[in-house]
Design a protein around this motif. Structure first.
Motif, PDB file in Angstrom:
ATOM      1  N   GLY A  13       0.803  -1.229   0.000  1.00  0.00           N
ATOM      2  CA  GLY A  13       0.000   0.000   0.000  1.00  0.00           C
ATOM      3  C   GLY A  13       0.830   1.269   0.000  1.00  0.00           C
ATOM      4  N   GLY A  14       2.147   1.153  -0.096  1.00  0.00           N
ATOM      5  CA  GLY A  14       3.015   2.329   0.005  1.00  0.00           C
ATOM      6  C   GLY A  14       3.208   3.049  -1.322  1.00  0.00           C
ATOM      7  N   VAL A  15       4.051   4.070  -1.270  1.00  0.00           N
ATOM      8  CA  VAL A  15       4.306   4.906  -2.460  1.00  0.00           C
ATOM      9  C   VAL A  15       4.796   4.051  -3.630  1.00  0.00           C
ATOM     10  CG1 VAL A  15       5.835   6.717  -3.333  1.00  0.00           C
ATOM     11  CG2 VAL A  15       4.856   6.917  -1.052  1.00  0.00           C
ATOM     12  N   TRP A  16       5.661   3.123  -3.327  1.00  0.00           N
ATOM     13  CA  TRP A  16       6.203   2.253  -4.379  1.00  0.00           C
ATOM     14  C   TRP A  16       5.337   0.999  -4.553  1.00  0.00           C
ATOM     15  CZ3 TRP A  16       7.821   0.328  -8.502  1.00  0.00           C
ATOM     16  CH2 TRP A  16       8.543  -0.845  -8.626  1.00  0.00           C
ATOM     17  N   ARG A  39      -1.437  -6.669   7.715  1.00  0.00           N
ATOM     18  CA  ARG A  39      -1.250  -7.114   9.116  1.00  0.00           C
ATOM     19  C   ARG A  39      -2.558  -7.371   9.849  1.00  0.00           C
ATOM     20  NH1 ARG A  39       0.832  -1.074  10.462  1.00  0.00           N
ATOM     21  NH2 ARG A  39       0.729  -0.869   8.216  1.00  0.00           N
ATOM     22  N   HIS A  43      -6.219  -3.071   7.707  1.00  0.00           N
ATOM     23  CA  HIS A  43      -5.292  -2.790   6.607  1.00  0.00           C
ATOM     24  C   HIS A  43      -5.705  -3.533   5.339  1.00  0.00           C
ATOM     25  CE1 HIS A  43      -2.828  -1.239   9.906  1.00  0.00           C
ATOM     26  NE2 HIS A  43      -2.327  -0.434   8.979  1.00  0.00           N
ATOM     27  N   LYS A  46      -7.917  -1.754   2.676  1.00  0.00           N
ATOM     28  CA  LYS A  46      -7.320  -0.844   1.680  1.00  0.00           C
ATOM     29  C   LYS A  46      -7.130  -1.516   0.325  1.00  0.00           C
ATOM     30  CE  LYS A  46      -3.455   0.368   3.771  1.00  0.00           C
ATOM     31  NZ  LYS A  46      -2.264   1.032   4.267  1.00  0.00           N
ATOM     32  N   LEU A  77       8.391  -4.281   0.151  1.00  0.00           N
ATOM     33  CA  LEU A  77       8.185  -2.900  -0.322  1.00  0.00           C
ATOM     34  C   LEU A  77       7.991  -1.971   0.862  1.00  0.00           C
ATOM     35  CD1 LEU A  77       5.536  -4.153  -2.867  1.00  0.00           C
ATOM     36  CD2 LEU A  77       7.974  -3.906  -3.285  1.00  0.00           C
ATOM     37  N   GLY A  79       8.663   0.699   3.857  1.00  0.00           N
ATOM     38  CA  GLY A  79       9.350   1.988   3.807  1.00  0.00           C
ATOM     39  C   GLY A  79      10.497   2.080   4.797  1.00  0.00           C
ATOM     40  N   LEU A  82      10.755   0.695   8.429  1.00  0.00           N
ATOM     41  CA  LEU A  82      10.739  -0.746   8.692  1.00  0.00           C
ATOM     42  C   LEU A  82      11.927  -1.485   8.086  1.00  0.00           C
ATOM     43  CD1 LEU A  82       6.974  -1.657   8.253  1.00  0.00           C
ATOM     44  CD2 LEU A  82       8.273  -1.493  10.360  1.00  0.00           C
ATOM     45  N   TRP A 106      15.585  -0.935  -5.044  1.00  0.00           N
ATOM     46  CA  TRP A 106      15.043  -0.044  -6.082  1.00  0.00           C
ATOM     47  C   TRP A 106      15.611   1.363  -5.858  1.00  0.00           C
ATOM     48  CZ3 TRP A 106      11.733  -3.607  -3.581  1.00  0.00           C
ATOM     49  CH2 TRP A 106      11.333  -4.675  -4.389  1.00  0.00           C
ATOM     50  N   ASN A 107      16.904   1.385  -5.790  1.00  0.00           N
ATOM     51  CA  ASN A 107      17.583   2.606  -5.391  1.00  0.00           C
ATOM     52  C   ASN A 107      18.886   2.745  -6.149  1.00  0.00           C
ATOM     53  OD1 ASN A 107      17.611   4.849  -3.724  1.00  0.00           O
ATOM     54  ND2 ASN A 107      16.746   3.636  -2.059  1.00  0.00           N
ATOM     55  N   PHE A 151      13.943   7.355  -8.245  1.00  0.00           N
ATOM     56  CA  PHE A 151      12.691   7.426  -8.998  1.00  0.00           C
ATOM     57  C   PHE A 151      12.661   8.805  -9.676  1.00  0.00           C
ATOM     58  CE2 PHE A 151       9.929   4.499  -6.028  1.00  0.00           C
ATOM     59  CZ  PHE A 151      10.847   3.475  -6.187  1.00  0.00           C
TER      60      PHE A 151
END
Ligand SMILES: NC(=O)c1ccc[n+]([C@@H]2O[C@H](COP(=O)([O-])OP(=O)(O)OC[C@H]3O[C@@H](n4cnc5c(N)ncnc54)[C@H](OP(=O)(O)O)[C@@H]3O)[C@@H](O)[C@H]2O)c1
Length: 308
Positions: A13-16, A39, A43, A46, A77, A79, A82, A106-107, A151
């Motif tokens: 559910g995050g930005v990526w 979890r 959640h 969503k 994925l 953030g 975590l 992914w960086n 990104f």
């Protein structure tokens, strides 16, 4: 490769996570199962849209091996907050039978000695070490390190005020910045499961490193792209990165972890090391995939064009 793989996404559910999930849905027929780890019921809600499109929702903790039962592939994925728990996630995934893990990367290429010890990447380095250790204990466990540069949509973000049209950047406008658009990174990532796994070398027989990049150019030219996309000029002040590092240290001493991360990453984009092809310039794996990514100019035009 036929549709035999069952994939579990942690942090979908995050930005990526969201754009990656969308890409998995587009290519769903290439996989046996696509699932999201949530979890709790709250959640899970969503993801009702994804569920209606055939994505499974697994309820559980990413620290519990039971969450991973029946899955071959896991992509983490989660953030920044975590990332430090990823080593425990990897142990749980391996114990749960997962054979292919994608750690949060992914960086930029953090193999580059100049950024290997950057605070921002501390937990990614620890995660790599755990992947290596797990692979040594469990020969069935392999992992993919996905390197993409920054990104592109995020390149001109931290330190930028797009209303006031000004920015403070710690670095040098002549230094190269490498980046890839978010939709292209999603496509590369999903496609990477559909090409054969080729390990890096004998030292890392269970690791595959993939380096892809939409493009790279001097930071100042990227700023010019933004100005062209919006049809306006920005005032950009370039400062000594040592100032940001002092603020990072102050944050550390004050127990402000988010501040440490913020000041650390401020030194990357205009440093010359925020690239996917850092270890060897121009050495990329784009050729393994059958599409042409957006150029940096195209992405900035799509993302910023028309925003006044
Ligand atoms: N190269 C670049 O420029 C760039 C830019 C951004 C991200 N990235 C990479 O992308 C990755 C993800 O970053 P992000 O910014 O997308 O992260 P993010 O937006 O903070 O997303 C984190 C996700 O993890 C979920 N999560 C938190 N606790 C969880 C738990 N206990 N169980 C399951 N899920 C949980 C969150 O769910 P809730 O929302 O429900 O809490 C959220 O969906 C990182 O590896 C990062 O390095 C790279």
């Amino acid at each position: 490769m036929s549709n035999t793989q069952s994939v579990l996404l942690v942090g979908a559910g995050g930005v990526w996570g969201r754009p990656l999930l969308d890409q998995f849905i587009k290519q769903k027929s290439s996989f046996k199962r696509i699932a999201i780890l949530a979890r709790d019921e709250n959640h899970a809600e969503k993801f009702s849209d994804a569920k209606s499109q055939g994505v499974e929702i697994v309820l559980g903790s990413f620290l519990d091996s039971a969450s991973y039962k029946g899955f071959d592939v896991v992509m983490s994925l989660v953030g920044n907050a975590l990332l430090r728990l990823q080593p425990a996630m990897i142990q749980a995934a391996s114990a749960g039978g997962v054979t292919h893990f994608y750690p949060g990367e992914w960086n930029s290429d953090i193999d580059q000695p100049e950024i290997a010890n950057m605070r921002y990447f501390r937990d990614e380095q620890a995660t790599r070490a755990q992947c290596h250790a797990t692979a040594q204990e469990n020969p069935n466990f392999k992992y993919t390190i996905f390197i993409t540069g920054i990104f592109t949509e995020w390149t001109l973000m931290f330190g930028w005020d797009h209303e006031k049209k000004s920015a403070v950047v710690y670095g040098d406008p002549k230094k190269r910045i490498g980046s890839t658009s978010i939709p292209d990174i999603a496509r590369y990532t999903v496609d990477s499961l559909l090409i054969p796994f080729k390990a890096d070398d004998n030292a890392f027989p269970n690791r595959r490193t993939l380096r892809v990049q939409g493009g790279s150019k001097p930071y100042g030219e990227l700023v010019a792209d933004l100005e062209a996309a919006r049809g306006i000029k920005y005032t950009v002040e370039y400062r000594d990165p040592a100032e940001a590092l002092q603020l990072q240290e102050k944050a550390r001493q004050g127990g402000d972890e988010a501040g440490e991360m913020f000041w650390s990453i401020r030194t990357l984009p205009a440093s010359g090391y925020g690239v996917a092809d850092g270890v060897e310039k121009g050495k990329l794996d784009n050729r393994l995939f059958n599409f042409t990514p957006e150029t940096q100019t195209e992405t900035l035009m799509r993302f910023w064009g028309g925003q006044k």
